[in-house]
Design an enzyme around this catalytic site. Structure first.
Site, PDB file in Angstrom:
ATOM      1  N   TYR A  48      -9.926   0.745   9.021  1.00 19.34           N
ATOM      2  CA  TYR A  48     -11.221   0.379   9.528  1.00 19.34           C
ATOM      3  C   TYR A  48     -11.669  -0.853   8.720  1.00 19.34           C
ATOM      4  O   TYR A  48     -11.263  -0.974   7.341  1.00 19.34           O
ATOM      5  CB  TYR A  48     -11.322   1.572   9.978  1.00 19.34           C
ATOM      6  CG  TYR A  48     -11.866   2.395   8.309  1.00 19.34           C
ATOM      7  CD1 TYR A  48     -11.515   2.766   7.493  1.00 19.34           C
ATOM      8  CD2 TYR A  48     -13.738   2.215   8.950  1.00 19.34           C
ATOM      9  CE1 TYR A  48     -12.108   3.308   6.395  1.00 19.34           C
ATOM     10  CE2 TYR A  48     -14.185   2.828   7.731  1.00 19.34           C
ATOM     11  CZ  TYR A  48     -13.838   3.505   6.832  1.00 19.34           C
ATOM     12  OH  TYR A  48     -14.299   3.561   5.023  1.00 19.34           O
ATOM     13  N   ARG A  95     -11.482  -8.621   4.049  1.00 20.91           N
ATOM     14  CA  ARG A  95     -10.671  -7.196   3.816  1.00 20.91           C
ATOM     15  C   ARG A  95      -9.690  -6.695   4.686  1.00 20.91           C
ATOM     16  O   ARG A  95      -9.006  -6.151   4.496  1.00 20.91           O
ATOM     17  CB  ARG A  95     -12.070  -6.021   3.030  1.00 20.91           C
ATOM     18  CG  ARG A  95     -11.802  -5.003   2.315  1.00 20.91           C
ATOM     19  CD  ARG A  95     -13.011  -4.138   2.318  1.00 20.91           C
ATOM     20  NE  ARG A  95     -14.064  -4.216   3.054  1.00 20.91           N
ATOM     21  CZ  ARG A  95     -15.067  -3.389   2.747  1.00 20.91           C
ATOM     22  NH1 ARG A  95     -15.065  -3.130   1.641  1.00 20.91           N
ATOM     23  NH2 ARG A  95     -15.685  -3.007   4.165  1.00 20.91           N
ATOM     24  N   ARG A 122       7.526  12.111  16.857  1.00 20.51           N
ATOM     25  CA  ARG A 122       6.050  12.333  15.569  1.00 20.51           C
ATOM     26  C   ARG A 122       7.262  11.454  14.098  1.00 20.51           C
ATOM     27  O   ARG A 122       8.502  12.655  14.260  1.00 20.51           O
ATOM     28  CB  ARG A 122       5.480  13.553  15.150  1.00 20.51           C
ATOM     29  CG  ARG A 122       5.127  13.634  14.698  1.00 20.51           C
ATOM     30  CD  ARG A 122       4.644  14.875  13.852  1.00 20.51           C
ATOM     31  NE  ARG A 122       3.734  15.098  12.736  1.00 20.51           N
ATOM     32  CZ  ARG A 122       4.522  14.871  11.385  1.00 20.51           C
ATOM     33  NH1 ARG A 122       5.942  14.717  10.964  1.00 20.51           N
ATOM     34  NH2 ARG A 122       3.638  14.581  10.095  1.00 20.51           N
ATOM     35  N   HIS A 153       7.852   9.570  10.668  1.00 18.40           N
ATOM     36  CA  HIS A 153       6.930   8.601   9.276  1.00 18.40           C
ATOM     37  C   HIS A 153       7.399   6.918   9.618  1.00 18.40           C
ATOM     38  O   HIS A 153       6.567   6.343   9.254  1.00 18.40           O
ATOM     39  CB  HIS A 153       7.724   9.271   8.009  1.00 18.40           C
ATOM     40  CG  HIS A 153       6.728  10.811   7.870  1.00 18.40           C
ATOM     41  ND1 HIS A 153       7.104  11.648   8.363  1.00 18.40           N
ATOM     42  CD2 HIS A 153       6.106  10.540   7.087  1.00 18.40           C
ATOM     43  CE1 HIS A 153       6.180  13.130   7.825  1.00 18.40           C
ATOM     44  NE2 HIS A 153       5.837  11.869   6.738  1.00 18.40           N
ATOM     45  N   LYS A 194      -8.768  -0.310   2.502  1.00 19.30           N
ATOM     46  CA  LYS A 194      -9.732   0.535   3.904  1.00 19.30           C
ATOM     47  C   LYS A 194      -9.051   1.072   4.788  1.00 19.30           C
ATOM     48  O   LYS A 194      -8.653   1.175   6.314  1.00 19.30           O
ATOM     49  CB  LYS A 194     -11.070  -0.702   4.651  1.00 19.30           C
ATOM     50  CG  LYS A 194     -12.010   0.821   4.867  1.00 19.30           C
ATOM     51  CD  LYS A 194     -13.013  -0.592   4.462  1.00 19.30           C
ATOM     52  CE  LYS A 194     -14.719   0.287   5.334  1.00 19.30           C
ATOM     53  NZ  LYS A 194     -15.319   1.289   4.508  1.00 19.30           N
ATOM     54  N   GLU A 243     -16.083   5.146  -8.099  1.00 13.49           N
ATOM     55  CA  GLU A 243     -17.135   4.770  -6.783  1.00 13.49           C
ATOM     56  C   GLU A 243     -17.437   5.716  -7.027  1.00 13.49           C
ATOM     57  O   GLU A 243     -17.024   7.534  -6.986  1.00 13.49           O
ATOM     58  CB  GLU A 243     -16.229   3.680  -6.055  1.00 13.49           C
ATOM     59  CG  GLU A 243     -15.260   4.656  -5.102  1.00 13.49           C
ATOM     60  CD  GLU A 243     -14.109   3.420  -4.169  1.00 13.49           C
ATOM     61  OE1 GLU A 243     -15.220   3.006  -3.407  1.00 13.49           O
ATOM     62  OE2 GLU A 243     -13.236   4.648  -3.777  1.00 13.49           O
TER      63      GLU A 243
END
Ligand code: PLP
Length: 283
Positions: free
Chosen positions: A33, A52, A102, A104, A149, A181
């Site tokens: 995101y 980014r 479902r 991986h 991100k 951070e």
């Protein structure tokens, strides 16, 4: 008219927007995101955010997905027109897409799910900034790919909620005795008029605001060093502040039971606030 969002090629009211339960973003947190500010109808530092985003997509093997991130500018502009946004934030969420079962392992060809929507996050005014905020220091138990991100934010969610449930604004994260951070921000400290921020690594997000602050501070003759900041550096700092796209400088005047600068917001943090405000006005 109800607020419009963008989902997979369509502009629709937010409350009508649905995705499949088989979306890998929903099932696995498999996606990335961005969050981009809008100031006076202008998209702030779009190139840096797209760069980014491209990097995050590359790092999770989604670089060949059939959504062209260069379309994001046009989509945001359409949302600005439709919703009459002036000062706002855009949340961009790209998941690997929907799969029938479902599992991986993802298929080679899969259509990403793309959501772009406005969000109205609280922005602190100068009076609030001048009062300062508090933080807690906790061990950074997130994964060692925090430079991506990723939408898998459970670690950050737990760490930020630890702060809010214990009366702090932010959680400052320590790994191997070093500051990485904040749970949702990058961190700077000041000691003897020199400014330090942890150097980029897999342990922290390369913040767009972090980069902006470094450049603005250096252009204004201040010394900024990108290097390790230890837990004890943090404890004896003259100033500490967090930064992110929502609030570009959040001074921290207390970390757990340690008071920073006698509980007074430092001059450099206030100067940073003015520098960024001026930069935004001229943008
Ligand atoms: N670090 C983390 C973990 C974040 O979640 C964020 C912002 O959400 C940042 C740093 C700051 O990044 P930016 O300045 O690009 O918003």
């Amino acid at each position: 008219m109800e607020e419009q969002i963008y989902l997979n090629g369509a502009y629709i009211p937010r409350t009508n927007a649905n995705i499949s339960i088989m979306d890998r973003g929903f099932l696995f947190g498999d996606g990335v995101y961005e969050l981009i500010p809008l100031y006076g109808k202008k998209i702030f530092l779009l190139d840096k955010h797209l760069k980014r985003l491209k990097n995050s997509l590359n790092l999770v093997g989604m670089e060949n997905s059939d959504f062209d991130i260069n379309n994001i500018e046009g989509i945001i502009k359409t949302l600005v027109d439709k919703n009459k946004y002036e000062d706002y934030f855009f949340y961009i969420h790209i998941t690997r897409g929907v799969q029938n079962t479902r599992q991986h392992i993802y298929p080679e060809k899969i259509k990403p799910t793309v959501l772009i929507m406005g969000e109205n996050y609280p922005v602190f005014n100068k009076d609030e900034i001048a009062k300062g905020f508090t933080a807690s220091m906790q061990s950074d138990f997130r994964w060692t790919k925090s430079n991506i991100k990723s939408i898998s934010l459970l670690g950050s969610v737990l760490l930020k909620n630890y702060a809010s449930q214990n009366g702090f604004y932010e959680t400052l994260l320590i790994r191997d005795n070093k500051l990485t951070e904040g749970s949702a921000s990058n961190v700077f400290i000041v000691k003897d008029n020199k400014i330090f921020t942890p150097k980029l690594s897999v342990d922290l997000l390369p913040g767009v605001t972090r980069d902006l602050l470094i450049n603005l501070l250096r252009e204004n003759g201040l010394d900024v060093f990108e290097k390790d900041v230890t837990e004890s550096d943090l404890k004896i700092a003259d100033e500490v502040w967090c930064c992110s796209s929502t609030n570009f400088v959040v001074p921290i005047i207390q970390i757990d039971d340690i008071t920073i600068n006698n509980g007074i917001v430092g001059n450099i943090a206030l100067r940073v606030y003015d520098l960024v405000r001026n930069f935004i006005s001229a943008y």
